[in-house]
Design a protein around this motif. Structure first.
Motif, short mmCIF file in Angstrom:
data_model
loop_
_atom_site.label_atom_id
_atom_site.label_comp_id
_atom_site.label_asym_id
_atom_site.label_seq_id
_atom_site.Cartn_x
_atom_site.Cartn_y
_atom_site.Cartn_z
N UNK A 177 1.05 -1.19 -0.04
CA UNK A 177 0.06 -0.20 -0.15
C UNK A 177 0.91 1.28 0.12
N UNK A 178 1.88 1.28 0.66
CA UNK A 178 2.80 2.39 0.81
C UNK A 178 3.56 2.50 -0.45
N UNK A 179 3.82 1.35 -1.24
CA UNK A 179 4.30 1.31 -2.75
C UNK A 179 3.48 1.90 -3.90
N UNK A 180 2.25 1.59 -3.52
CA UNK A 180 1.02 2.17 -4.63
C UNK A 180 0.93 3.65 -4.29
N UNK A 213 3.59 5.70 -5.94
CA UNK A 213 3.83 5.29 -7.40
C UNK A 213 4.10 6.39 -8.26
N UNK A 214 3.81 7.80 -7.98
CA UNK A 214 4.21 8.90 -8.76
C UNK A 214 5.59 9.25 -8.72
N UNK A 215 6.36 8.71 -7.70
CA UNK A 215 7.96 8.90 -7.75
C UNK A 215 8.62 7.88 -8.63
N UNK A 216 9.64 8.08 -9.05
CA UNK A 216 10.51 7.04 -9.90
C UNK A 216 10.73 5.69 -9.10
#
Lengths: 361, 202
Positions: free
Chosen positions: A4-7, A10-13
């Motif tokens: 959930x943190x990854x999603x 997700x706007x970052x590289x």
């Protein structure tokens, strides 16, 4: 949770997200660890106090509970004193070189099935390699202080740590033979079984367990093996010239190492996060969802309870035993522990080859 | 340039730099510490080659034990640094000549003909779950069993020889063996005597 943190990020590289998650994991480990270190010092003073029929620190906060914070603040605002002819670069790097390996070793320590920063294949070997680096801080501190007491402490510590590392390594080889894996998570899984406590390696590897834990006490320079500090002989040994934060960093490293040794002992010999109630209570109570199952079944809290027990042993030893004489330390390491571990290594190998139950079938 | 290449170049730069420091620094303690750094970085490069067992063993054995004993000895030496500084210019030509010959020999042996990218392509990366500790163990105790055991015997002989050469027995030894100390009972040391009370004036 990590997904959930990854999603959310997700706007970052991609590389940046990985970096943020890794740093987050490290903080999630190091901050509680530092808190544990702070309160371990309070526990030490309280426990030893009660053992000696004293009260221990009780002025700061309710029942003295804020004492570690007061200590930290005091140490932070003290002046760092450099001895006149000390080598300044090495003098500063010594505490760093003590703390860094003792924290680096934590990277591969699993807390339960999934809670681990880096689940690598050779984690046991990695921990052994990292803890063997801690001695450099002590040696460099002793040499860079340009003081005879500090240097004596450093030499004692170097000889002691090199001697006990061999016994410690052999004890770990025994665990590795028994579990057939260098991965700490797999070592815990290998101790899982229907008989609960009886399945832990404590029983087939009892001599190795004793050797490992006692060597661990020696590796962390704790009483009764604290000849490197030896308050009554060489003042404070290798850190006699250190003050304020440089001094407290040595302390942080020592207590972080104590917690690490206690945790590793419970992972390798006491089944880590496995519940001791397996095999006693019906399995319907232990598995599944819900508060009771979570409390009685496997989980991180069992690991913490086992670790706390070993930490209490550390404090208990300090209040109980007089300091070893130097030649006795060397004799214990070389002439007692190493032969025991080598003999028991053969026994462990025979147990594994013979598929002796209930551990190895 | 990928992450792996960047890591490799950083580690290589540190490795070469620390190796140069080992031979160029004046203070032997700093030289030993630079050697520690060199070992540590080469372990990092080995990990890039997926040889994690060798890398961790390098740290464990060389950094964790051998170099500690080195430092132990070097720190106790009483070296006059001024004397060490004097000879540098005098020995420089000879040292350079040796270094050049060494580099030439190495270049001949590990040059591009034998170890170039064509002759030695990068090994294929292993699948997940591959354990090179297991592989090394399996090979060491089957194919290379005899060389391994012979090396072990030679090392034991060397240890015994080193101890035999340096062991001195003192004639008048005052220390007591721990086994004798443990065996001691109270009656061996203390004798309680019952005496009648004596008069002070007698």
């Amino acid at each position: 949770m990590i997904e959930s943190i990854e999603s959310a990020l997700s706007f970052l590289p991609d590389g940046l997200v990985t970096l943020i998650i890794v740093i987050g994991k490290i903080l999630a480990l190091v901050l509680p660890l530092m808190g544990a270190v702070a309160y371990l010092t309070l526990a030490e003073r309280k426990v030893i106090g009660y053992m000696q029929v004293r009260i221990g620190p009780n002025r700061v906060g309710p029942r003295g509970l804020l004492q570690p914070i007061a200590d930290a603040v005091k140490l932070m605002f003290k002046e760092t004193i450099f001895p006149a002819n000390a080598n300044r670069f090495l003098f500063i790097s010594a505490p760093v070189l003590t703390l860094a390996p003792s924290l680096a070793a934590w990277a591969v320590v699993p807390m339960n099935d999934s809670l681990v920063i880096s689940n690598i294949d050779a984690s046991l070997l990695y921990i052994l390699a990292m803890t063997s680096l801690g001695v450099y801080g002590v040696i460099i501190a002793g040499w860079a202080s340009n003081s005879k007491y500090a240097f004596l402490g450093a030499l004692r510590s170097a000889a002691q740590i090199v001697s006990y590392e061999i016994a410690m390594g052999f004890a770990l080889v025994g665990v590795l033979v028994a579990a057939g894996s260098l991965n700490l998570g797999e070592i815990v899984d290998a101790q899982r079984g229907s008989l609960g406590i009886l399945n832990w390696y404590l029983i087939p590897l009892l001599p190795l367990f004793l050797v490992y834990f006692i060597s661990g006490v020696a590796e962390t320079n704790r009483a009764p093996f604290d000849v490197a500090e030896g308050e009554s002989e060489i003042v404070a040994g290798f850190h006699v010239e250190y003050s304020s934060m440089t001094f407290s960093v040595f302390f942080l490293a020592e207590y972080a190492n104590m917690i690490l040794i206690a945790l590793l002992t419970s992972i390798m010999f006491l089944g880590g996060w496995l519940s001791p109630l397996n095999g006693i209570l019906p399995s319907s109570l232990l598995a599944g969802e819900g508060f009771v199952a979570g409390l009685l079944g496997d989980g991180i809290h069992w690991l913490l309870i086992k670790t706390s027990f070993f930490l209490f042993l550390f404090l208990w030893f300090r209040a109980t035993f007089p300091r070893y004489r130097y030649d006795q330390i060397m004799r214990l390491g070389w002439k007692v522990f190493i032969p025991i571990t080598i003999v028991w290594l053969l026994v462990a190998a025979a147990l594994v080859v013979g598929k002796v139950g209930p551990w190895f079938n | 340039m990928g992450f792996e290449a960047i890591t490799f170049y950083i580690f290589s730069a540190i490795l070469v730099g620390s190796a140069i420091l080992v031979v160029s620094l004046r203070n032997p303690v700093f030289c030993a510490l630079a050697l520690v750094l060199a070992f540590f970085t080469s372990a990092g490069i080995w990990i890039l080659l997926e040889a994690e067992f060798l890398a961790l063993t390098l740290i464990l054995v060389y950094v964790g034990a051998v170099m500690v004993l080195f430092l132990f000895v070097v720190m106790m030496l009483d070296i006059n640094l001024a004397v060490l500084r004097e000879g540098f210019a005098r020995y420089l030509p000879f040292g350079l000549a040796v270094a050049i010959i060494l580099v030439a020999q190495l270049a001949l042996i590990v040059g591009p003909e034998q170890f170039g990218l064509e002759a030695m392509p990068a090994p294929p990366s292993h699948p997940e779950g591959y354990s090179n500790t297991k592989e090394i163990g399996a090979v060491l105790y089957t194919v290379y069993l005899y060389p391994f055991e012979i090396a072990a015997v030679i090392l034991v002989v060397a240890i015994v020889a080193a101890i035999a050469l340096t062991l001195r027995r003192r004639k008048k030894k005052q220390t007591m063996g721990p086994e004798d100390q443990v065996k001691v009972r109270r009656n061996d040391r203390v004798r309680l005597v019952k005496m009648a009370a004596a008069n002070k004036d007698e």
